[in-house]
Enzyme design. Structure first.
Site, PDB file in Angstrom:
ATOM      1  N   LYS A  54       0.713  -1.141   0.272  1.00 19.06           N
ATOM      2  CA  LYS A  54       0.107   0.118   0.042  1.00 19.06           C
ATOM      3  C   LYS A  54       0.743   1.243   0.147  1.00 19.06           C
ATOM      4  CE  LYS A  54      -3.571  -2.493   2.145  1.00 19.06           C
ATOM      5  NZ  LYS A  54      -4.300  -2.909   3.526  1.00 19.06           N
ATOM      6  N   GLN A  98      -4.275  -1.182   9.567  1.00 19.07           N
ATOM      7  CA  GLN A  98      -4.173  -2.407   8.911  1.00 19.07           C
ATOM      8  C   GLN A  98      -4.602  -3.585  10.091  1.00 19.07           C
ATOM      9  OE1 GLN A  98      -3.018  -3.477   5.823  1.00 19.07           O
ATOM     10  NE2 GLN A  98      -3.800  -5.364   6.279  1.00 19.07           N
ATOM     11  N   ASP A 121     -10.874   2.570   4.273  1.00 23.91           N
ATOM     12  CA  ASP A 121     -11.362   1.155   3.913  1.00 23.91           C
ATOM     13  C   ASP A 121     -12.673   0.947   4.152  1.00 23.91           C
ATOM     14  OD1 ASP A 121      -9.060  -0.104   3.735  1.00 23.91           O
ATOM     15  OD2 ASP A 121      -8.590  -0.427   6.003  1.00 23.91           O
TER      16      ASP A 121
END
Ligand code: NAD
Length: 309
Positions: A54, A98, A121
């Site tokens: 990412k 994460q 997200d």
């Protein structure tokens, strides 16, 4: 005739070029690029590799990228304080924590702490709710489902009216992709069935599917005889089934397999996504698109041309 292979790696390039071009425009008009912070707690090898991909991709498209690597024993209150500081940071548009987090943390409390306008997200309940209510018109779509929908669009797979069967009911893949595809709208309007561990006769459900989306995390779960001839098969599963030595680097790398018996399915399906190189690259591309959109929405809200999220 063999299946058409939908390569996420190719589509990712097109999307990243689009994002990079918009980033240049934002820099010209607003004096800064979109900013993304990635927060990693601990050193889970899979998480480390996802986060580093990412980060690399964020650099590639010209974003400001900030990395926060916290020790596995950091307290939840320290993590919440860090998130609160980035919620206030005017140069940061996207906050990515994460997952999974270590066991002493409450994941849901952490997700709730992220400003929904920076939740790239799309895991915050506000964004989950907006997906449910607004489908693809919601400000942020979760990255893997959005990537799957984009693959269907760009490969020209007919979705409206199709029988879609989703195997898996997780909050990050199964439930949101089902929600997205059943809404009225572009690349949606499908009849969706969600199968899971409680489903009787999984094979018979799969055989009805014009579009079969498998996100179970079980290698080779779907056999070729479960696939309707000509169907589109989207294999979301990423299963580490062993290790091999990379010819390029000489280092040990994971051998990855999807949830579908890919080689056998090639002869039956009309379209299929490979693993690796299918849905995974699209997920990261969509994260970049969400971060870009977060900044676009924020500057529009500041200019009074859009509502604040
Ligand atoms: P999860 O473990 O949270 O959910 C798996 C779901 O599959 C569950 O709802 C379960 O009911 C269902 N399931 C499991 N075994 C089944 C069986 N035998 N029959 C029917 N249903 C079954 O997993 P997840 O987070 O949704 O991820 C699923 C897979 O997708 C994993 O391999 C994961 O690594 C992968 N994944 C890939 C990406 C990507 O970008 N490529 C993103 C997210 C997840």
């Amino acid at each position: 005739m063999g299946a058409q292979i939908i390569r996420g790696t190719d589509l990712r390039e097109t999307i990243l070029e689009e994002v990079a071009a918009e980033t240049v425009k934002l820099k010209e008009t607003h004096g800064r690029p979109p900013g993304l912070v990635t927060i990693l707690v601990g050193e889970n090898p899979a998480s480390l590799s996802y986060v580093s991909l990412k980060i690399q991709t964020a650099h590639r498209v010209g974003f400001k990228e900030v990395q926060e690597n916290l020790p596995a024993d950091v307290s939840e209150s320290e993590l919440l304080a860090l998130i609160a500081s980035y919620n206030q940071d005017e140069t940061i548009d996207g906050i990515l924590v994460q997952l999974p987090l270590p066991g002493h943390m409450d994941e849901s409390r952490v997700i709730h702490a992220i400003d929904p306008a920076k939740d790239v997200d799309a895991f915050h309940p506000v964004n989950v709710g907006r997906l449910m209510l607004e489908g693809s018109r919601a400000p942020f779509l979760p990255c893997t489902p959005a990537g799957i929908q984009e693959m269907l669009v760009r490969a020209g797979v007919p979705v409206a009216g199709a029988e879609v069967v989703v195997v898996g009911r997780s909050n990050i893949v199964g439930k949101p992709i089902a929600n997205l595809l059943l809404q009225k709208g572009r690349a949606a309007n499908a009849t969706v069935t969600v199968a899971h561990t409680g489903t009787r006769d999984l094979a018979s459900h799969c055989r009805r599917a014009d579009i079969l989306i498998v996100a179970a995390g079980v290698p080779n779960l779907v056999k070729p005889e479960w696939i309707k001839p000509g169907a589109c098969v989207i294999d979301v599963g990423v299963n580490r089934v062993g290790e091999r030595i990379s010819e390029k680097t000489g280092k040990s790398v994971a051998i990855l397999r999807g949830d579908v018996d890919y080689d056998a399915a090639l002869g039956v399906a009309g379209w299929i996504t490979p693993v690796p190189g299918g849905v995974g690259p699209m997920t990261i591309a969509m994260l970049m698109r969400n971060t870009l959109k977060a900044m676009q929405l924020r500057v529009a809200a500041e200019a009074g041309t859009a509502d604040r999220l």
